[in-house]
Structure formats: C-alpha cells, structure tokens
Design an enzyme around this catalytic site. Structure first.
Site, PDB file in Angstrom:
ATOM      1  N   HIS A 104       6.225  -4.719  -7.712  1.00 25.42           N
ATOM      2  CA  HIS A 104       5.494  -3.673  -8.431  1.00 25.42           C
ATOM      3  C   HIS A 104       4.172  -3.339  -7.749  1.00 25.42           C
ATOM      4  O   HIS A 104       3.572  -4.163  -7.067  1.00 25.42           O
ATOM      5  CB  HIS A 104       5.258  -4.053  -9.900  1.00 25.42           C
ATOM      6  N   CYS A 118      -3.087  -5.003 -19.424  1.00 29.86           N
ATOM      7  CA  CYS A 118      -2.011  -5.855 -18.925  1.00 29.86           C
ATOM      8  C   CYS A 118      -2.071  -7.226 -19.591  1.00 29.86           C
ATOM      9  O   CYS A 118      -3.091  -7.904 -19.533  1.00 29.86           O
ATOM     10  CB  CYS A 118      -2.131  -5.995 -17.413  1.00 29.86           C
TER      11      CYS A 118
HETATM   12 MN    MN Z   1       1.693  -8.536 -10.878  1.00 33.38          MN
END
Ligand code: MN
Length: 151
Positions: A104, A118
């Site tokens: 990612h 996150c």
């Molecule tokens: Mn990561």
C-alpha cells in the site's frame, strides 16, 4: 477527579490541542512530505493506536507491506491509494481496510493534501519495503508504474 481527554480540533491547521506533529517515520524508509500525529496511544481494553497522517500536495507515504492490518479513513483532501495491484481515487470520508500483507501507498498526486486517520494495533510487526524483484513486478503493470511516477 475525572480527567477528560478532549482534544479540540484546529480546522485551519489540521492539528489537535496537545498533540505533537511528528515526522512520519524515523526508520529511513522512503517517503515525501508526510507528518504523523498520535491521537490515542492505547488503553487496557483498546490496545490500538489512532493516528492522523498528512501528506502534502506532491508527497507520498512509504510503499510498504506488513502483517498487521490498517483501518483508514480519509480526513482531508483527495489523492490516490495503491492497494495490492489496484489504484483507487480517495477523498474525504472514504474508508479503506488494508489487509495483512497487502502492498500500500498513499499519494497526494491530485494537487491537494491527503490526510487520513489510521487505526493499528499497538503490538504490530515492522513495516517491510519491497525488494528489487517485487518492485520490478509492480512496475511491469502500466497503471501502477504511472501511479508510482505521479509525484
Ligand atoms: Mn502500512
């Protein structure tokens, strides 16, 4: 007395009262123009970190993978995200689950910031970078090559 952990949001600067703005990563991994703010650093019943990352226009997060999972919600601006071998446009409110061992990267490649919240477990494995073979495999896909060269 009861302590409260209210942290007021500064909508002009995308910061929160009492939360330091840190360098994204200090491990020498490649990235450009990314900051990190840790909003929550775990409690006995929620052993997670809740962070806000912000990528300046033209910047990008590390291209990486790892065993641990991310839960991400875009909080500012718009850009793109590489997830596995897909490139997705992302904007405020989009929710992204990044599963275990999935490559990612976020890129602020649309002339705007990309800020995202996150969630991760406090106890997690270290980030892995791609080796030359993995990188060559990715770059062999034209849509991914275009993405990786877009900032
Ligand atoms: Mn990561």
């Amino acid at each position: 007395g009861v302590s409260t952990m209210m942290r007021k949001f500064d909508e002009k600067n995308y910061t929160w009262d009492g939360v330091d703005t840190l360098v994204y990563k200090a491990d020498g991994s490649p990235f450009k123009d990314v900051t990190r703010q840790v909003l929550f650093d775990g409690a006995f019943d929620i052993p997670c970190q809740f962070r806000y990352f912000e990528v300046k226009p033209g910047g990008y997060s590390t291209l990486e993978y790892h065993e641990h999972t991310h839960m991400v919600m875009i909080f500012r601006g718009h850009g793109q995200c590489l997830l596995g071998d897909e490139i997705k446009d992302v904007k405020v409110g989009d929710f992204i689950e990044i599963p275990s061992h999935t490559i990612h990267q976020f890129r602020a490649n649309k002339g705007d910031y990309v800020g995202f919240l996150c969630l991760v477990n406090k106890d997690r494995d270290k980030v892995k970078l791609l080796d030359d073979t993995q990188m060559a495999e990715l770059m062999a896909k034209p849509h991914i090559k275009a993405f990786l060269e877009s900032c």
